[in-house]
Design a protein around this motif. Structure first.
Motif, mmCIF file in Angstrom:
data_model
loop_
_atom_site.group_PDB
_atom_site.id
_atom_site.type_symbol
_atom_site.label_atom_id
_atom_site.label_comp_id
_atom_site.label_asym_id
_atom_site.label_seq_id
_atom_site.Cartn_x
_atom_site.Cartn_y
_atom_site.Cartn_z
ATOM 1 N N ASP A 103 0.844 -1.212 0.000
ATOM 2 C CA ASP A 103 0.000 0.000 0.000
ATOM 3 C C ASP A 103 0.875 1.256 0.000
ATOM 4 O OD1 ASP A 103 -2.165 -1.613 0.042
ATOM 5 O OD2 ASP A 103 -2.713 -1.265 2.143
ATOM 6 N N PHE A 104 1.929 1.229 0.812
ATOM 7 C CA PHE A 104 2.830 2.381 0.865
ATOM 8 C C PHE A 104 3.428 2.643 -0.520
ATOM 9 C CE2 PHE A 104 6.998 4.362 1.377
ATOM 10 C CZ PHE A 104 6.687 5.455 2.172
ATOM 11 N N PHE A 105 3.889 1.584 -1.157
ATOM 12 C CA PHE A 105 4.498 1.706 -2.488
ATOM 13 C C PHE A 105 3.526 2.353 -3.475
ATOM 14 C CE2 PHE A 105 5.087 -0.092 -6.742
ATOM 15 C CZ PHE A 105 6.389 0.296 -7.003
ATOM 16 N N PHE A 106 2.295 1.846 -3.532
ATOM 17 C CA PHE A 106 1.357 2.382 -4.529
ATOM 18 C C PHE A 106 0.900 3.801 -4.205
ATOM 19 C CE2 PHE A 106 1.238 -2.028 -5.858
ATOM 20 C CZ PHE A 106 1.520 -1.803 -7.199
ATOM 21 N N ASP A 107 0.919 4.122 -2.935
ATOM 22 C CA ASP A 107 0.599 5.495 -2.563
ATOM 23 C C ASP A 107 1.684 6.445 -3.091
ATOM 24 O OD1 ASP A 107 -0.787 7.536 -1.079
ATOM 25 O OD2 ASP A 107 0.966 7.509 0.257
ATOM 26 N N GLN A 108 2.939 6.052 -2.954
ATOM 27 C CA GLN A 108 4.056 6.883 -3.429
ATOM 28 C C GLN A 108 4.021 7.035 -4.946
ATOM 29 O OE1 GLN A 108 6.795 7.680 -0.649
ATOM 30 N NE2 GLN A 108 4.668 7.585 -0.113
ATOM 31 N N VAL A 109 3.776 5.902 -5.591
ATOM 32 C CA VAL A 109 3.740 5.856 -7.045
ATOM 33 C C VAL A 109 2.637 6.789 -7.580
ATOM 34 C CG1 VAL A 109 2.833 4.215 -8.753
ATOM 35 C CG2 VAL A 109 4.852 3.619 -7.414
ATOM 36 N N LYS A 110 1.512 6.785 -6.882
ATOM 37 C CA LYS A 110 0.378 7.622 -7.302
ATOM 38 C C LYS A 110 0.724 9.103 -7.145
ATOM 39 C CE LYS A 110 -4.548 7.910 -6.756
ATOM 40 N NZ LYS A 110 -5.286 8.456 -5.620
ATOM 41 N N GLN A 111 1.359 9.425 -6.033
ATOM 42 C CA GLN A 111 1.699 10.838 -5.803
ATOM 43 C C GLN A 111 2.684 11.360 -6.843
ATOM 44 O OE1 GLN A 111 2.433 12.113 -1.719
ATOM 45 N NE2 GLN A 111 1.939 10.044 -1.075
ATOM 46 N N LEU A 112 3.454 10.443 -7.436
ATOM 47 C CA LEU A 112 4.431 10.858 -8.448
ATOM 48 C C LEU A 112 3.867 10.784 -9.859
ATOM 49 C CD1 LEU A 112 7.623 9.148 -7.015
ATOM 50 C CD2 LEU A 112 7.297 11.596 -7.343
ATOM 51 N N ASN A 113 2.558 10.534 -9.971
ATOM 52 C CA ASN A 113 1.914 10.405 -11.295
ATOM 53 C C ASN A 113 2.521 9.284 -12.121
ATOM 54 O OD1 ASN A 113 0.101 12.419 -11.043
ATOM 55 N ND2 ASN A 113 1.282 13.966 -12.178
ATOM 56 N N ILE A 114 2.965 8.227 -11.480
ATOM 57 C CA ILE A 114 3.555 7.107 -12.239
ATOM 58 C C ILE A 114 2.434 6.257 -12.825
ATOM 59 C CG2 ILE A 114 4.870 4.945 -12.003
ATOM 60 C CD1 ILE A 114 6.688 6.462 -10.012
ATOM 61 N N ASP A 115 2.546 6.024 -14.122
ATOM 62 C CA ASP A 115 1.569 5.225 -14.841
ATOM 63 C C ASP A 115 1.876 3.751 -14.560
ATOM 64 O OD1 ASP A 115 -0.437 4.714 -16.740
ATOM 65 O OD2 ASP A 115 1.055 4.500 -18.334
ATOM 66 N N VAL A 116 0.972 3.079 -13.864
ATOM 67 C CA VAL A 116 1.298 1.708 -13.438
ATOM 68 C C VAL A 116 0.869 0.676 -14.480
ATOM 69 C CG1 VAL A 116 1.316 2.108 -10.939
ATOM 70 C CG2 VAL A 116 -0.823 1.529 -12.064
ATOM 71 N N PRO A 117 1.568 -0.462 -14.513
ATOM 72 C CA PRO A 117 1.222 -1.518 -15.465
ATOM 73 C C PRO A 117 -0.214 -2.029 -15.283
ATOM 74 C CG PRO A 117 3.384 -1.899 -14.544
ATOM 75 C CD PRO A 117 2.791 -0.777 -13.758
ATOM 76 N N GLU A 118 -0.709 -2.606 -16.344
ATOM 77 C CA GLU A 118 -2.092 -3.081 -16.378
ATOM 78 C C GLU A 118 -2.311 -4.236 -15.396
ATOM 79 O OE1 GLU A 118 -0.195 -2.197 -18.921
ATOM 80 O OE2 GLU A 118 -1.439 -0.482 -19.470
ATOM 81 N N ASN A 119 -1.293 -5.038 -15.192
ATOM 82 C CA ASN A 119 -1.427 -6.204 -14.300
ATOM 83 C C ASN A 119 -0.389 -6.120 -13.185
ATOM 84 O OD1 ASN A 119 -3.253 -7.900 -16.187
ATOM 85 N ND2 ASN A 119 -1.522 -7.327 -17.463
ATOM 86 N N ILE A 120 -0.869 -6.039 -11.965
ATOM 87 C CA ILE A 120 0.027 -6.018 -10.803
ATOM 88 C C ILE A 120 -0.166 -7.360 -10.103
ATOM 89 C CG2 ILE A 120 0.548 -4.861 -8.612
ATOM 90 C CD1 ILE A 120 0.928 -2.995 -10.969
ATOM 91 N N VAL A 121 0.902 -8.147 -9.995
ATOM 92 C CA VAL A 121 0.705 -9.532 -9.586
ATOM 93 C C VAL A 121 1.593 -9.914 -8.395
ATOM 94 C CG1 VAL A 121 0.479 -11.853 -10.502
ATOM 95 C CG2 VAL A 121 0.488 -9.928 -12.086
ATOM 96 N N PRO A 122 0.979 -10.201 -7.243
ATOM 97 C CA PRO A 122 1.794 -10.671 -6.109
ATOM 98 C C PRO A 122 2.358 -12.066 -6.402
ATOM 99 C CG PRO A 122 -0.447 -10.075 -5.412
ATOM 100 C CD PRO A 122 -0.447 -10.102 -6.911
ATOM 101 N N ALA A 123 3.595 -12.272 -6.014
ATOM 102 C CA ALA A 123 4.241 -13.567 -6.270
ATOM 103 C C ALA A 123 3.443 -14.712 -5.647
ATOM 104 C CB ALA A 123 5.662 -13.554 -5.716
ATOM 105 N N THR A 124 2.880 -14.450 -4.466
ATOM 106 C CA THR A 124 2.167 -15.529 -3.769
ATOM 107 C C THR A 124 0.913 -15.993 -4.524
ATOM 108 O OG1 THR A 124 1.183 -13.789 -2.422
ATOM 109 C CG2 THR A 124 2.965 -15.052 -1.425
ATOM 110 N N SER A 125 0.490 -15.204 -5.526
ATOM 111 C CA SER A 125 -0.693 -15.638 -6.293
ATOM 112 C C SER A 125 -0.306 -16.532 -7.475
ATOM 113 C CB SER A 125 -1.478 -14.418 -6.796
ATOM 114 O OG SER A 125 -0.758 -13.775 -7.842
ATOM 115 N N CYS A 126 0.983 -16.746 -7.668
ATOM 116 C CA CYS A 126 1.427 -17.518 -8.851
ATOM 117 C C CYS A 126 2.296 -18.717 -8.494
ATOM 118 C CB CYS A 126 2.242 -16.617 -9.776
ATOM 119 S SG CYS A 126 1.305 -15.326 -10.517
#
Ligand code: AMP
Ligand code: ZN
Length: 459
Positions: A103-126
């Motif tokens: 959550d912290f990471f995505f909050d920072q990324v959002k504040q910097l206007n970083i365009d995030v990839p279409e698929n964000i995938v936690p390793a534990t889901s694969c």
């Protein structure tokens, strides 16, 4: 569009395999601690690449992993699982750790206007995809089992070392790593690690309970989303010698062909000319910069001033200059916004801008083209409109600030006091200058000085 391919060590014309869609994989964060501004540089680089591809009309199918398991404290599969270390340190479950820092990471990324990839995938889901990948490598004879886990046999993969340009024989000669007698070669790396009972995150597998190695995570996700062909793979420069070398070995061994066509790496952000480190107490997060009164976009503007393939040196002075330039840029754009349309021909600026971004993402040059246009051209609405087109790549929110500027005009009283203060400063009457600054502050405005003048901003 030309991109520097770390694999071929040349700038090459980029075209995706499928003419309209770019399959792009980006190594994501290991979520065991606060992401710092160095990490942010790597994702700002990914953002620039995504924005430039989109500017060129491509649709992107992007994947980014979240490493919530399997990254040990050294890249060479030594030490403890970073997530478990954090769990002990903070007395939280590994799942809580992963959630909090993701959550912290995505909050920072959002504040910097970083365009995030279409698929964000936690390793534990694969995990199953990783197990299947490892099984495939075993069937093809590239992997073997020991009492500790499943290892990749690097001597079987002829191209090992192609990315960093180090031959296996040279690596072996200078080997420092502790040799596990069960390994066939010292540089064989873990695909799957057999877990002791007390290891928190573990899954069933054909080789008993265990957890995946870090490198297999990215390979398995790439395969899951893109099959055996990836147009571009991005990451920080530190991933080049081990992590990405291992990814190439895994991918190409299983697929029997080159899987990733373009490898791209972002150089490091340094602080005060050196490495960020705990002992120097100079590992800053975006939140630290905000506490010192900066806006996240000041850091974004700072980032835009260096080419991704060069080291960039962070200092607070440089950040302050970035802040001043950014606000001045908004001012210049705003002057064009409120002007009439003059039918100016701006094609040569557009051409220069596009040449810059398409020349291996020369964003610093592109930014200077924007400056040249807004400073040199007659005040005209179409200049403002062109600046918004350029901002699709730069991501500085020029439009948002122009709207705010329209709404929040600075009162005459503040303007006059700022002018008086500037005079007082020039005459070295610093006590009076400070008094005026405080009064301006009480009215809700800040003043930022530079060599050329000052800037007033609303708090
Ligand atoms: P990690 O979460 O440690 O896997 O790192 C996330 C990303 O940040 C990786 O792509 C790293 O290469 C990158 N990175 C780490 N430190 C820096 C730095 N000082 N400058 C630029 N990129 C960095
Ligand atoms: Zn990766």
């Amino acid at each position: 569009m030309k991109l520097f391919n770390t694999l071929t060590k040349r700038k090459e014309e980029f075209k995706p395999v499928n003419p309209n869609i770019v399959n792009m994989y980006s190594c994501g964060p290991t979520v065991y601690y606060y992401a710092h501004i160095g990490n942010m540089r790597a994702y700002l680089f990914m953002d620039s690449l995504r924005r430039v591809l989109k500017y060129n009309g491509y649709t992107i199918n992007g994947v980014m992993n979240i490493t919530d398991v399997g990254h040990l404290t050294s890249d060479e599969d030594e030490g403890e699982d970073k997530m478990e270390v954090a769990s002990k340190r903070e007395n939280k479950s590994v799942w809580e750790i992963a959630k909090f820092y993701t959550d912290f990471f995505f909050d920072q990324v959002k504040q910097l206007n970083i365009d995030v990839p279409e698929n964000i995938v936690p390793a534990t889901s694969c995990i199953n995809d990783m197990i299947e990948f490892v099984k495939g490598l075993m069937e093809k004879g590239y992997a073997y089992e020991t009492s500790k886990g499943i290892y990749f046999d690097v001597s079987k993969f002829k191209g090992y070392g192609m990315l960093s340009g180090t031959k296996l024989e040279d690596k072996l000669a200078g080997a420092r790593i502790e040799v596990d007698p069960e390994k066939i070669n010292p540089y064989d790396f873990a695909l799957w690690i057999k877990a002791p009972k007390e290891h928190i995150m573990q899954w069933e597998s054909p080789w008993g309970m265990g957890y995946p190695g870090w490198h297999i995570e990215c390979s398995a996700m790439g395969r899951k989303y893109f099959g055996n062909s990836i147009d571009i793979h991005t990451g920080g420069i530190d991933h080049k010698t081990v992590h990405h070398e291992n990814e190439i070995a895994q991918n190409d061994a299983l697929n029997g062909k080159q899987t990733v066509r373009f490898w791209m790496h972002c150089e490091f952000l340094q602080v005060d000319g050196g490495k960020m480190s705990k002992s120097l107490n100079n590992i800053y997060t975006l939140e630290d910069l905000k506490q010192k009164g900066f806006d996240p976009l000041d850091f974004r503007y700072f980032y835009l001033n260096a080419h991704y393939s060069k080291k960039q040196n962070f200092t607070f002075d440089a950040l302050k200059s970035s802040r001043i330039s950014r606000l001045r840029l908004y001012d210049e754009c705003f002057k064009h916004k409120i002007a009439e349309n003059k039918n100016l021909d701006l094609t040569h600026y557009k051409q220069k801008f596009e040449d810059a971004i398409n020349d291996d993402l020369n964003i610093p040059l592109a930014l200077s083209v924007l400056w040249e246009m807004v400073k040199n051209e007659e005040k005209a609405k179409e200049v403002y409109e062109m600046s918004l087109t350029f901002d699709k790549v730069l991501g500085l929110d020029i439009e948002k600030y122009a709207i705010e500027q329209t709404k929040g005009e600075i009162p005459q009283e503040v303007l006059s006091m700022a002018e008086l203060r500037w005079e007082a400063k020039k005459n070295k009457n610093f006590a009076y200058a400070d008094e005026l600054r405080n009064k301006i502050g009480e009215l809700g405005y800040d003043i930022l000085d530079s060599k050329e003048g000052y800037q007033i901003t609303k708090r």
